[in-house]
Design an enzyme around this catalytic site. Structure first.
Site, PDB file in Angstrom:
ATOM      1  N   HIS A   1       0.902  -0.977  -0.085  1.00 26.84           N
ATOM      2  CA  HIS A   1       0.040   0.020   0.149  1.00 26.84           C
ATOM      3  C   HIS A   1       0.838   1.307  -0.097  1.00 26.84           C
ATOM      4  CE1 HIS A   1       0.772   1.002   4.115  1.00 26.84           C
ATOM      5  NE2 HIS A   1       0.910  -0.363   4.311  1.00 26.84           N
TER       6      HIS A   1
ATOM      7  N   GLU B   1      -2.420  -6.744   7.820  1.00 28.37           N
ATOM      8  CA  GLU B   1      -1.437  -7.016   8.302  1.00 28.37           C
ATOM      9  C   GLU B   1      -1.176  -7.586   9.504  1.00 28.37           C
ATOM     10  OE1 GLU B   1       1.403  -6.648   7.769  1.00 28.37           O
ATOM     11  OE2 GLU B   1       2.474  -4.674   7.665  1.00 28.37           O
TER      12      GLU B   1
END
Length: 212
Positions: free
Chosen positions: A17, A93
């Site tokens: 990201h 994550e």
């Protein structure tokens, strides 16, 4: 570039990201699943450049971690192709537990004994109160394989995170999980993966010249 993909092949662009304010902090602070920030202006620019770089590719599906920073990045990449983003829970994550939002110097000062244990084996010793790199690989790599297996004959984008990408790449490159931290993953760096039948190979890692 709209090169046709053979029917037994899936080509995947695995992207980290774009940057959040936490990513840009100095010193860096840990940003796990409990920090759910959107992209910073820098991160939005990184995502836009990545979208432009991939716009000529015949992308047919875009997947993302459910965290905002990944979904925003994936949405920017998906827009030129007119695609919606599908979130995959297993790509979230790492859980950094008690160390969420802390810098490494602060962690060392606060939890020196456990910090030393962690640094001696970052593969299987979990973040204090959280997950280990091995935990992340065990959930994320099968999900990545499944996505690619289900999209043969197509090019797809998968937007995930620093630790998720590192652990998946370590598994595919046969690098011991304790050494996964040596794999660099810039914000909006691109890894190119190619699955042929049941063989999944890494073709390129951390392509980032589009960000310069």
């Amino acid at each position: 570039m709209s090169t046709e993909i053979p029917s037994n092949v899936c080509l995947s662009y695995l992207v980290r990201h774009g940057a959040t304010d936490v990513n840009l902090a100095n010193p860096p602070r840990l940003q796990g699943r409990a920090t759910n920030l959107g992209l910073s202006p820098t991160g939005k620019e990184q995502a836009a450049r990545t979208a432009e770089f991939l716009a000529s590719r015949n992308i047919e599906a875009v997947f993302s971690s459910p965290l905002v920073r990944a979904v925003e990045t994936a949405g920017i990449i998906a827009k030129p192709h007119g695609l919606a983003v599908t979130t995959i829970d297993e790509l979230i994550e790492v859980d950094v537990g008690d160390w969420e939002g802390m810098s490494w110097p602060d962690i060392e000062a606060a939890d020196r004994d456990y910090y030393d244990r962690y640094m001696a084996d970052t593969g299987t010793v979990p973040y204090l109160g959280g997950e280990s790199f091995q935990d992340v690989q065990d959930r994320a790599l099968p999900a990545l394989r499944n996505l690619m297996s289900e999209h043969r004959g197509k090019q797809i984008v998968i937007v995930a995170h620093n630790i998720v990408n590192r652990t998946c790449l370590a598994g595919l490159l046969h690098i011991p999980i304790a050494q996964a931290r040596v794999i660099s993953q810039d914000n909006c760096g691109i890894n190119v993966l190619r699955m042929t039948d049941n063989e999944l190979k890494v073709r390129m890692t951390n392509v980032a010249f589009h960000l310069e």
